[in-house]
Design an enzyme around this catalytic site. Structure first.
Site, PDB file in Angstrom:
ATOM      1  N   GLN A   1       0.842  -1.201   0.000  1.00 13.37           N
ATOM      2  CA  GLN A   1       0.000   0.000   0.000  1.00 13.37           C
ATOM      3  C   GLN A   1       0.880   1.255   0.000  1.00 13.37           C
ATOM      4  O   GLN A   1       1.718   1.436   0.879  1.00 13.37           O
ATOM      5  CB  GLN A   1      -0.919   0.028   1.221  1.00 13.37           C
ATOM      6  CG  GLN A   1      -1.945   1.156   1.128  1.00 13.37           C
ATOM      7  CD  GLN A   1      -2.695   1.382   2.422  1.00 13.37           C
ATOM      8  OE1 GLN A   1      -2.099   1.759   3.428  1.00 13.37           O
ATOM      9  NE2 GLN A   1      -4.007   1.160   2.394  1.00 13.37           N
TER      10      GLN A   1
ATOM     11  N   TYR B   1      -5.599  10.938   4.575  1.00  9.92           N
ATOM     12  CA  TYR B   1      -4.250  11.176   4.074  1.00  9.92           C
ATOM     13  C   TYR B   1      -4.267  12.000   2.793  1.00  9.92           C
ATOM     14  O   TYR B   1      -5.305  12.533   2.398  1.00  9.92           O
ATOM     15  CB  TYR B   1      -3.512   9.843   3.947  1.00  9.92           C
ATOM     16  CG  TYR B   1      -3.372   9.162   5.289  1.00  9.92           C
ATOM     17  CD1 TYR B   1      -2.762   9.815   6.362  1.00  9.92           C
ATOM     18  CD2 TYR B   1      -3.882   7.887   5.512  1.00  9.92           C
ATOM     19  CE1 TYR B   1      -2.648   9.224   7.607  1.00  9.92           C
ATOM     20  CE2 TYR B   1      -3.777   7.279   6.760  1.00  9.92           C
ATOM     21  CZ  TYR B   1      -3.162   7.957   7.806  1.00  9.92           C
ATOM     22  OH  TYR B   1      -3.067   7.378   9.040  1.00  9.92           O
TER      23      TYR B   1
ATOM     24  N   ARG C   1      -7.713   2.465  -2.586  1.00 14.06           N
ATOM     25  CA  ARG C   1      -8.581   2.468  -1.409  1.00 14.06           C
ATOM     26  C   ARG C   1      -9.220   3.843  -1.240  1.00 14.06           C
ATOM     27  O   ARG C   1      -8.529   4.864  -1.292  1.00 14.06           O
ATOM     28  CB  ARG C   1      -7.791   2.119  -0.155  1.00 14.06           C
ATOM     29  CG  ARG C   1      -8.676   1.791   1.043  1.00 14.06           C
ATOM     30  CD  ARG C   1      -7.883   1.498   2.283  1.00 14.06           C
ATOM     31  NE  ARG C   1      -8.494   0.415   3.050  1.00 14.06           N
ATOM     32  CZ  ARG C   1      -8.363   0.280   4.369  1.00 14.06           C
ATOM     33  NH1 ARG C   1      -7.667   1.143   5.069  1.00 14.06           N
ATOM     34  NH2 ARG C   1      -8.928  -0.736   4.993  1.00 14.06           N
TER      35      ARG C   1
ATOM     36  N   GLY D   1      -9.045  -7.229   9.319  1.00 13.75           N
ATOM     37  CA  GLY D   1      -8.118  -6.399  10.058  1.00 13.75           C
ATOM     38  C   GLY D   1      -7.684  -7.077  11.350  1.00 13.75           C
ATOM     39  O   GLY D   1      -6.814  -7.934  11.360  1.00 13.75           O
TER      40      GLY D   1
END
Length: 358
Positions: free
Chosen positions: A100, A181, A228, A314
């Site tokens: 990622q 982000y 994502r 997760g």
């Protein structure tokens, strides 16, 4: 018992997956200070390779992309060598590795980076968030607004990072456009006050994300690239407005990204199933969906409802390196130790017991 739909094989881009589970990206802060993942990181991901699709923690594409201590990078020869060991460990257990690519933008502090420079962002607007540093929590500072030349450089950084990931032996990359982000900051009207071609309208706020995705796809092949997104996710001081504003923004963005024919869309979902359904209707390849608070009985719900193809895990996977075996056999799951999530060594990282060890 888990749904039979979880155990159907699936083709994602260039890789054949044995089932519909995956490892969701989770920051663990175990890289060396220079961003190189060490042997412990390879052990961690290798342990979880039975999940098939292994999506790594956020990995900075440049010095400016780092936000937190001891997060990995993928832009130097040392980084490539470190990730090569991770790829070997995952491949040895028949998993596929997607790294990622995460540029944190304004979600940073100079004390956490090697160059100690001011963070960068679409606009000079602080996230006003507490940031962990070596000396304790500090507020995120006001970032420097990226110039158009800086934006071109940042896109080139993503391109180089993607090429570096492939050079390390990864099967692909996931572009992090979510969770407050940098890419998410461009999308959100409260963090993007630009007056040029990258701000203002829905089309302009989407432009940077689309250009990053297009550049990465051109560099390594669209079928090696996922992205994502997290519509309405309020992390990092992000506020994308009311439901109609969010739907307008993401309907445009996902429609434009769909034309790139990327390997997958990964949605960090916060509850607008109508919007999620619209993504499913236009997206030509795989859709991955993560929801907060799922029980083990609910893991396959989005797959069974035809809202997703793959259900990344997760915390279940974090605390259970053999989570696939545990789910197949309806075995109990280890609980997560929250005190060991970020930083440290093997404790709470590579030492969670497997069924065989129990």
């Amino acid at each position: 018992m888990t749904s039979p739909s979880l155990w159907q094989p699936f083709t994602l881009g260039r890789v054949e997956l044995p089932h519909r589970l995956a490892l969701a990206p989770m920051t663990r802060n175990r890289a060396n200070p220079d961003g190189t993942p060490g042997p412990l990181v390879a052990t961690y991901y290798g342990q979880r390779a039975s999940l098939g699709l292994v999506i790594t923690e956020g990995t900075q594409p440049s010095d400016d992309g780092q936000g937190y201590p001891n997060t990995p990078g993928i832009y130097t020869p040392a980084h490539i060598e470190g990730w090569s060991n991770v790829a070997d460990a995952v491949h040895a257990e028949r998993g596929a590795l997607f790294i990622q690519l995460m540029h944190v933008g304004r979600m940073s502090h100079p004390d956490n980076t090697t160059h100690h420079r001011q963070p960068v962002a679409p606009s000079a607007i602080s996230a006003d968030q507490d940031m962990f540093t070596a000396t304790g929590p500090q507020k995120t500072p006001v970032p420097r607004e990226l110039s158009t030349a800086d934006i071109e450089t940042t896109i080139a950084d993503f391109r180089h990072a993607a090429a570096s990931a492939i050079a390390a032996g990864a099967d692909g990359v996931e572009i992090h456009g979510a969770n407050g982000y940098l890419l998410h900051q461009f999308l959100s009207p409260n963090s993007n006050h630009r007056a040029d071609q990258y701000g203002g309208s829905v089309e302009n706020r989407s432009r940077f994300v689309i250009e990053v995705a297009a550049a990465v796809a051109e560099e390594i092949g669209a079928d090696r690239v996922g992205i994502r997104l997290s519509p309405s996710m309020p992390l990092g001081g992000i506020n994308e407005g009311d439901i109609e504003s969010v739907r307008t923004q993401y309907t445009h963005l996902v429609g434009e990204l769909a034309a790139l024919n990327l390997a997958y869309l990964h949605v960090h979902h916060v509850g607008d199933d109508e919007l999620l359904r619209s993504f499913r209707d236009v997206w030509p390849t795989a859709v991955l969906v993560v929801r907060y608070g799922r029980t083990r009985e609910q893991i396959a719900d989005d797959i069974d409802a035809d809202l997703a193809d793959i259900a990344p895990l997760g915390k279940f996977a974090l605390a259970n390196p053999d989570v696939v075996e545990r789910l197949r056999n309806d075995a109990p799951l280890n609980d997560v130790d929250p005190t060991t999530l970020y930083g440290g060594g093997e404790t709470g990282y590579t030492d969670y017991p497997t069924l065989a060890r129990v």
